[in-house]
Enzyme design. Structure first.
Site, PDB file in Angstrom:
ATOM      1  CG  HIS A 122      -2.008  -0.992   1.212  1.00 42.41           C
ATOM      2  ND1 HIS A 122      -2.865  -1.160   0.152  1.00 42.41           N
ATOM      3  CD2 HIS A 122      -2.361  -1.919   2.144  1.00 42.41           C
ATOM      4  CE1 HIS A 122      -3.713  -2.157   0.438  1.00 42.41           C
ATOM      5  NE2 HIS A 122      -3.423  -2.635   1.628  1.00 42.41           N
ATOM      6  CG  ASP A 159      -3.149  -8.254   0.756  1.00 42.26           C
ATOM      7  OD1 ASP A 159      -2.434  -8.550   1.738  1.00 42.26           O
ATOM      8  OD2 ASP A 159      -4.148  -7.501   0.835  1.00 42.26           O
ATOM      9  CG  HIS A 161      -6.770  -5.028   1.745  1.00 40.01           C
ATOM     10  ND1 HIS A 161      -6.278  -5.936   2.667  1.00 40.01           N
ATOM     11  CD2 HIS A 161      -7.932  -4.552   2.260  1.00 40.01           C
ATOM     12  CE1 HIS A 161      -7.109  -5.995   3.699  1.00 40.01           C
ATOM     13  NE2 HIS A 161      -8.122  -5.169   3.480  1.00 40.01           N
ATOM     14  CG  ASP A 243      -5.398  -9.720   3.409  1.00 34.03           C
ATOM     15  OD1 ASP A 243      -5.124 -10.263   2.315  1.00 34.03           O
ATOM     16  OD2 ASP A 243      -5.060  -8.552   3.693  1.00 34.03           O
TER      17      ASP A 243
HETATM   18 ZN    ZN Z   1      -4.415  -6.949   2.724  1.00 32.39          ZN
END
Ligand code: ZN
Length: 309
Positions: A122, A159, A161, A243
């Site tokens: 991120h 992931d 996200h 996740d």
């Molecule tokens: Zn994540």
């Protein structure tokens, strides 16, 4: 050949406030799950600033250093915190990824798993966010391109996200294929299919809440593997977040532990046919501790199996 495991005790010294999902215990669970496995255990060096500066300006490093607290926590945003040891931990994570690239390129290891934190995908060019300070996997990609003279590096980010930071850092980089699967809508909000990069080298595959392993396996076969085959990378990097597991508290994708093993085996088979099996995988998210441990073990078992071929 062997699978390398890179980590460092400094990564336990990036401390987050009580109740924060990206907690010190994550790395303890990951490393415990990998105990006894046949791995080339390697202490992660700190990254050189040269490696960081391929992705972030000096001002980004300076701002993090200036914000570093003497004690307690310094919030960078609602989710992202610095503790006194955070910057060293981030340097270890980036250094581990860079060293892993060196090891795989040199044939010291067939593939490698970077078990470090904070995560990285991120972190944007000048914006730490989403628990991330430096764009670890993008830094590894730039290192492979610039230092090892590679011309095609692929990154697969599973992931849950969107890897907005990796996308930002590599937006203009025609030599880096970036493929991200992620739940949408979900933090950080980016990752729509029409975000393609300056050269069309980015593919975002948003997933609806409730996506299960069967659906994901079709996406792997129909979308991800053909992209890799067309690009023909010289090395495969993985942003390995766990996740998207059905037990994870931060998202609503329903992958099982076995799915992560299957995904890894598919990526490893692609790496075998495309780039002599060269893979560097970097830990990203994963917030249910037992699911994180089991999924990481399945991931690394598949890397070990590929390395033994
Ligand atoms: Zn994540």
């Amino acid at each position: 050949m062997t699978t390398a495991l890179l980590s460092h005790p400094d990564c336990h010294d990036h401390v987050t406030p009580d109740g924060h999902p990206e907690q010190v215990a994550r790395l303890h669970h990951v490393l415990s799950a990998l105990e006894g496995k046949d791995l080339l255990r390697t202490e992660a060096p700190m990254a050189d600033d040269d490696a960081i500066l391929r992705c972030h300006p000096q001002a980004h490093i300076d701002a993090l250093r200036a914000a570093l607290p003497q004690a307690g926590f310094a919030p960078l945003d609602a989710d992202t915190f610095l503790s006194p040891g955070s910057l060293d931990a981030a340097y270890r994570a980036a250094g581990a990824a860079v060293r892993a690239v060196d090891m795989v390129m040199a044939g010291e290891a067939q593939n490698a798993f970077v078990a470090c934190r904070p995560p990285g995908h991120h972190a944007e060019t000048t914006q730490p966010m989403g628990f991330c300070l430096f764009g670890t996997v993008a830094i590894a990609a730039k290192h492979a391109l610039e230092v090892h003279g590679q011309s095609r590096i692929a990154i697969v980010d599973f992931d849950v996200h969107h890897g907005n930071g990796t996308q930002d850092l590599l937006w203009d980089e025609a030599r880096a294929l970036f493929v991200s699967t992620h739940q949408m809508p979900l933090y950080p909000g980016s990752g729509a299919a029409d975000e393609r990069g300056a050269h069309g080298q980015i593919t975002n595959i948003p997933l609806a809440a409730g996506t299960d392993g069967g659906r994901y396996r079709r996406i792997m076969a129909e979308r991800i593997l053909p992209l890799l085959d067309d690009f023909a990378p010289e090395m495969l990097l993985i942003s390995a977040g766990f996740d998207a597991h059905e037990d994870d508290p931060l998202a609503s994708i329903n992958l099982s532990t076995e799915d992560f093993g299957w995904i890894t085996a598919e990526l490893a088979a692609a790496a075998d046919r495309l780039c002599d099996g060269r893979i560097v995988s970097c830990l990203e998210g994963g917030y249910d501790l037992p699911a994180l441990a089991a999924s990481t073990a399945a991931h690394v078992d598949a890397l070990i199996a590929a390395g033994a071929r």
